[in-house]
Scaffold this motif. Sequence first.
Motif, PDB file in Angstrom:
ATOM      1  N   LEU A  95       0.831  -1.206   0.000  1.00  0.00           N
ATOM      2  CA  LEU A  95       0.000   0.000   0.000  1.00  0.00           C
ATOM      3  C   LEU A  95       0.863   1.253   0.000  1.00  0.00           C
ATOM      4  CD1 LEU A  95      -2.752  -1.101   2.555  1.00  0.00           C
ATOM      5  CD2 LEU A  95      -3.060  -0.736   0.095  1.00  0.00           C
ATOM      6  N   SER A  96       1.958   1.221   0.754  1.00  0.00           N
ATOM      7  CA  SER A  96       2.862   2.368   0.801  1.00  0.00           C
ATOM      8  C   SER A  96       3.485   2.624  -0.561  1.00  0.00           C
ATOM      9  CB  SER A  96       3.946   2.137   1.850  1.00  0.00           C
ATOM     10  OG  SER A  96       4.898   3.181   1.823  1.00  0.00           O
ATOM     11  N   GLU A  97       3.910   1.565  -1.251  1.00  0.00           N
ATOM     12  CA  GLU A  97       4.510   1.737  -2.575  1.00  0.00           C
ATOM     13  C   GLU A  97       3.511   2.325  -3.564  1.00  0.00           C
ATOM     14  OE1 GLU A  97       6.224  -1.907  -3.948  1.00  0.00           O
ATOM     15  OE2 GLU A  97       7.918  -1.828  -2.542  1.00  0.00           O
ATOM     16  N   LYS A  98       2.267   1.884  -3.510  1.00  0.00           N
ATOM     17  CA  LYS A  98       1.232   2.426  -4.413  1.00  0.00           C
ATOM     18  C   LYS A  98       0.986   3.901  -4.130  1.00  0.00           C
ATOM     19  CE  LYS A  98      -1.248  -1.853  -5.423  1.00  0.00           C
ATOM     20  NZ  LYS A  98      -2.535  -2.589  -5.312  1.00  0.00           N
ATOM     21  N   LEU A  99       0.938   4.252  -2.843  1.00  0.00           N
ATOM     22  CA  LEU A  99       0.732   5.656  -2.468  1.00  0.00           C
ATOM     23  C   LEU A  99       1.875   6.520  -2.974  1.00  0.00           C
ATOM     24  CD1 LEU A  99      -0.750   7.849  -0.788  1.00  0.00           C
ATOM     25  CD2 LEU A  99       0.664   7.142   1.156  1.00  0.00           C
ATOM     26  N   ARG A 100       3.114   6.073  -2.774  1.00  0.00           N
ATOM     27  CA  ARG A 100       4.274   6.851  -3.190  1.00  0.00           C
ATOM     28  C   ARG A 100       4.346   6.961  -4.714  1.00  0.00           C
ATOM     29  NH1 ARG A 100       8.379   7.738   0.704  1.00  0.00           N
ATOM     30  NH2 ARG A 100       7.659   7.150   2.776  1.00  0.00           N
ATOM     31  N   THR A 101       3.997   5.901  -5.422  1.00  0.00           N
ATOM     32  CA  THR A 101       3.987   5.962  -6.884  1.00  0.00           C
ATOM     33  C   THR A 101       2.962   6.979  -7.368  1.00  0.00           C
ATOM     34  OG1 THR A 101       4.738   3.687  -7.169  1.00  0.00           O
ATOM     35  CG2 THR A 101       3.499   4.642  -8.985  1.00  0.00           C
ATOM     36  N   THR A 102       1.769   6.954  -6.773  1.00  0.00           N
ATOM     37  CA  THR A 102       0.709   7.878  -7.174  1.00  0.00           C
ATOM     38  C   THR A 102       1.121   9.330  -6.963  1.00  0.00           C
ATOM     39  OG1 THR A 102      -0.993   6.236  -6.652  1.00  0.00           O
ATOM     40  CG2 THR A 102      -1.697   8.533  -6.778  1.00  0.00           C
ATOM     41  N   LEU A 103       1.688   9.618  -5.800  1.00  0.00           N
ATOM     42  CA  LEU A 103       2.064  10.999  -5.502  1.00  0.00           C
ATOM     43  C   LEU A 103       3.298  11.445  -6.282  1.00  0.00           C
ATOM     44  CD1 LEU A 103       1.400  11.076  -1.640  1.00  0.00           C
ATOM     45  CD2 LEU A 103      -0.010  12.014  -3.476  1.00  0.00           C
ATOM     46  N   THR A 104       4.195  10.522  -6.578  1.00  0.00           N
ATOM     47  CA  THR A 104       5.364  10.882  -7.380  1.00  0.00           C
ATOM     48  C   THR A 104       4.955  11.233  -8.812  1.00  0.00           C
ATOM     49  OG1 THR A 104       6.785   9.446  -6.050  1.00  0.00           O
ATOM     50  CG2 THR A 104       7.616  10.097  -8.202  1.00  0.00           C
ATOM     51  N   LYS A 105       3.997  10.486  -9.355  1.00  0.00           N
ATOM     52  CA  LYS A 105       3.535  10.739 -10.732  1.00  0.00           C
ATOM     53  C   LYS A 105       2.953  12.140 -10.904  1.00  0.00           C
ATOM     54  CE  LYS A 105       1.018   7.861 -12.922  1.00  0.00           C
ATOM     55  NZ  LYS A 105      -0.122   6.959 -13.179  1.00  0.00           N
ATOM     56  N   ALA A 106       2.462  12.712  -9.808  1.00  0.00           N
ATOM     57  CA  ALA A 106       1.842  14.041  -9.909  1.00  0.00           C
ATOM     58  C   ALA A 106       2.843  15.128 -10.280  1.00  0.00           C
ATOM     59  CB  ALA A 106       1.163  14.391  -8.581  1.00  0.00           C
ATOM     60  N   ASN A 107       4.146  14.861 -10.076  1.00  0.00           N
ATOM     61  CA  ASN A 107       5.192  15.818 -10.455  1.00  0.00           C
ATOM     62  C   ASN A 107       4.944  17.191  -9.826  1.00  0.00           C
ATOM     63  OD1 ASN A 107       7.583  16.489 -11.729  1.00  0.00           O
ATOM     64  ND2 ASN A 107       6.593  17.082 -13.634  1.00  0.00           N
TER      65      ASN A 107
END
Length: 259
Positions: free
Chosen positions: A222-234
Amino acid sequence: MAGTDRTVETLAGGPAIVLVEPQLGENIGMVARAMANFGLSDLRLVAPRDGWPNEKARAAASRADHVIDAARVYDTVRDAVADLTWLLATTARPRDSVKPVRGPKAASAALRTRISAGQPAGILFGRERFGLSNEEVGLADEIVTFPVNPAFASLNIAQAVLLMSYEWMQSGGEEGAEEAPRFAPAEAEPAEKGDLHRLLDHAEGLLDRLGYFRPPERKVALSEKLRTTLTKANFNRMEVHALHGVLKHVELKLNKDES
């Protein structure tokens, strides 16, 4: 192959080349040589196995001393990329991540655009034996992969750096360049990776207190998915600071409710 002209000024600049836990000094030296061939100079080493400085690396660099001498050593990937605003991760394996994936030519063009705008960027290269972990790939904005034979997709680290270094230099050519627009919107200052990682840590800590990561064994995924989502926002620098403000307000309310 001989042919170095010492009367020509050495090219420098370009994206940072970040090697994660490189093993042999000779491999680091060959990376430095590849970088110097194509005008790159910012070499960053994360926990090199045989320590640093390394004379085997210098010997293998074939006089790319300016790259070897300027190389910086870090304990973690996060430390190594903290001052960057855009990061590519190289991998030959498909990932569960939904990050954008580019080939080396498109990736180098994107790097050129950002660096020309004054935004520091870099490329992450994994270990010789097994590449990058999912967590390390998760720190990047996008993935770059190479069009190699699927039956034999493994490149050594110097080959991978050589390919990206070559495409970086090629991306600076004028041929096929589109006509620049007459005007463009003002560019927001991008957030440094260090600021973004602190925001993600803050968000994860609050969600942990609120019981979001359930069941406990799913926390890493879940943490990895959250970090991926927020990183993609640039996010840009102002947006990261604004989100920190939101999280601090939530934290104050949570502390009050718990007291």
